[in-house]
Write a protein that holds these residues in place. Sequence first.
Motif, mmCIF file in Angstrom:
data_model
loop_
_atom_site.group_PDB
_atom_site.id
_atom_site.type_symbol
_atom_site.label_atom_id
_atom_site.label_comp_id
_atom_site.label_asym_id
_atom_site.label_seq_id
_atom_site.Cartn_x
_atom_site.Cartn_y
_atom_site.Cartn_z
ATOM 1 N N ARG A 147 0.804 -1.017 0.024
ATOM 2 C CA ARG A 147 0.065 0.142 -0.092
ATOM 3 C C ARG A 147 0.883 1.298 0.045
ATOM 4 O O ARG A 147 0.603 2.110 -0.685
ATOM 5 C CB ARG A 147 -1.077 0.055 1.326
ATOM 6 N N GLU A 148 2.138 1.164 0.881
ATOM 7 C CA GLU A 148 2.689 2.499 0.791
ATOM 8 C C GLU A 148 3.414 2.607 -0.740
ATOM 9 O O GLU A 148 3.529 4.005 -0.928
ATOM 10 C CB GLU A 148 3.922 2.166 1.927
ATOM 11 N N VAL A 149 3.900 1.755 -1.218
ATOM 12 C CA VAL A 149 4.359 2.032 -2.575
ATOM 13 C C VAL A 149 3.189 2.554 -3.475
ATOM 14 O O VAL A 149 3.799 3.523 -4.293
ATOM 15 C CB VAL A 149 4.767 0.509 -3.144
ATOM 16 N N LEU A 150 2.077 1.993 -3.431
ATOM 17 C CA LEU A 150 0.936 2.710 -4.423
ATOM 18 C C LEU A 150 0.627 4.062 -3.796
ATOM 19 O O LEU A 150 0.413 5.063 -4.601
ATOM 20 C CB LEU A 150 -0.255 1.782 -4.107
ATOM 21 N N ILE A 151 0.762 4.571 -2.601
ATOM 22 C CA ILE A 151 0.515 5.556 -2.138
ATOM 23 C C ILE A 151 1.575 6.869 -2.479
ATOM 24 O O ILE A 151 1.177 7.976 -3.046
ATOM 25 C CB ILE A 151 0.440 5.814 -0.579
ATOM 26 N N GLU A 152 2.595 6.442 -2.493
ATOM 27 C CA GLU A 152 3.974 7.256 -2.789
ATOM 28 C C GLU A 152 3.897 7.442 -4.321
ATOM 29 O O GLU A 152 4.365 8.271 -4.749
ATOM 30 C CB GLU A 152 5.237 6.521 -2.378
ATOM 31 N N THR A 153 3.560 6.494 -5.041
ATOM 32 C CA THR A 153 3.659 6.427 -6.485
ATOM 33 C C THR A 153 2.352 7.512 -6.903
ATOM 34 O O THR A 153 2.861 8.304 -7.697
ATOM 35 C CB THR A 153 3.378 5.067 -7.212
ATOM 36 N N ALA A 154 1.298 7.529 -6.374
ATOM 37 C CA ALA A 154 0.352 8.425 -6.577
ATOM 38 C C ALA A 154 0.844 9.788 -6.385
ATOM 39 O O ALA A 154 0.367 10.494 -7.083
ATOM 40 C CB ALA A 154 -1.070 8.004 -5.758
ATOM 41 N N LYS A 155 1.406 9.873 -5.235
ATOM 42 C CA LYS A 155 1.807 11.369 -4.861
ATOM 43 C C LYS A 155 2.812 11.789 -6.129
ATOM 44 O O LYS A 155 2.789 12.993 -6.541
ATOM 45 C CB LYS A 155 2.537 11.192 -3.513
ATOM 46 N N CYS A 169 -5.326 11.189 -4.417
ATOM 47 C CA CYS A 169 -5.329 9.987 -3.796
ATOM 48 C C CYS A 169 -5.548 10.065 -2.364
ATOM 49 O O CYS A 169 -4.647 10.780 -1.801
ATOM 50 C CB CYS A 169 -4.086 9.066 -4.319
ATOM 51 N N HIS A 170 -6.480 9.259 -1.855
ATOM 52 C CA HIS A 170 -6.412 9.112 -0.515
ATOM 53 C C HIS A 170 -5.626 7.967 0.199
ATOM 54 O O HIS A 170 -5.649 6.864 -0.277
ATOM 55 C CB HIS A 170 -8.055 8.916 0.020
ATOM 56 N N SER A 171 -4.954 8.094 1.287
ATOM 57 C CA SER A 171 -3.949 6.988 1.604
ATOM 58 C C SER A 171 -4.690 6.147 2.509
ATOM 59 O O SER A 171 -4.080 5.094 2.768
ATOM 60 C CB SER A 171 -2.790 7.892 2.497
ATOM 61 N N LYS A 172 -5.920 6.099 2.807
ATOM 62 C CA LYS A 172 -6.603 5.132 3.772
ATOM 63 C C LYS A 172 -8.093 5.068 3.285
ATOM 64 O O LYS A 172 -8.537 6.196 2.980
ATOM 65 C CB LYS A 172 -6.228 4.930 5.096
ATOM 66 N N GLY A 173 -8.598 4.323 3.663
ATOM 67 C CA GLY A 173 -10.321 4.473 3.662
ATOM 68 C C GLY A 173 -10.813 2.779 3.747
ATOM 69 O O GLY A 173 -10.123 1.745 3.585
#
Length: 289
Positions: free
Chosen positions: A155-163, A169-173
């Motif tokens: 998940r952290e990789v996907l979040i950092e990539t979106a940034k 992009c919302h980092s959790k939900g």
Amino acid sequence: MPLNVNCKKTNVYFLCKIGIIGGTGLDDPDILEGRTEKYVDTPYGKPSDALILGKIKNVDCVLLARHGRHHTVMPSNVNYRANIWALKEENCSHVLVTTACGSLREEIQPGDLVIIDQFIDRTTKRHCTLYDGQHSSLPGVCHIPMAEPFCTKTREVLIETAKKLGLQCHSKGTVVTIEGPRFSSRAESCMFRSWGADVINMTTVPEVILAKEAGMSYASIAMATDYDCWKEHEEAVSVDKVLKTLKGNANKATSILLTAIPQIGSMEWTNTLHTLKTTVQCSVILPKQ
């Protein structure tokens, strides 16, 4: 199906194999290089469609259309167990998925992406375990922990990539998965909001549970297409509205996958996958001999 660690060691790093389950609007095989098709069967029946094998920047990948390439399989009829089993048999260490969802929060606007971290299960008709006591299934009963359903590291990789890509992009939900194929009533939509759910879809459960049982790292890119039907003065969700928003969202999710997968392939995953494997082994109660 052996729960082995699926990364092969090289002199530089561990090479992982990435399973990609494409939801509505994102099942285009053109994202893979050197594509080949492979039709398989499993102890749970046939997967939703052929497995598309190929590479993304030298990382081995397997693409599977969750609803079939012609969108012929409704959410309740997706053979989730066969899909996960097939990817495991192809030695996938990771499963990255996309899913269309409705927003239950003002701040999650149509077009936004959410890297979900929790779920609420409101399904009623689905097989939620690979360990179901049948002769062809895995032996025993599996009480898999679900405190953290999604792989934090992936998940952290996907979040950092979106940034890095500048995407909203919302980092959790928290996603609530309903049976479908109908959309929610307004009363249900408001109830899910009161429960703390952030988005709503029809496919995360049981997919995430089965991936955990299979010892694979699983992460999901949820693509908000609408405000469900809770929001006053907002057009209620409809198929036409969902499909229109999905066109733009699919491009965003594809860009995340094309950027994140090479990074995942260059990282060290031995400890993560060993922990997943050990969790499964410690969760299974085998039948007495």
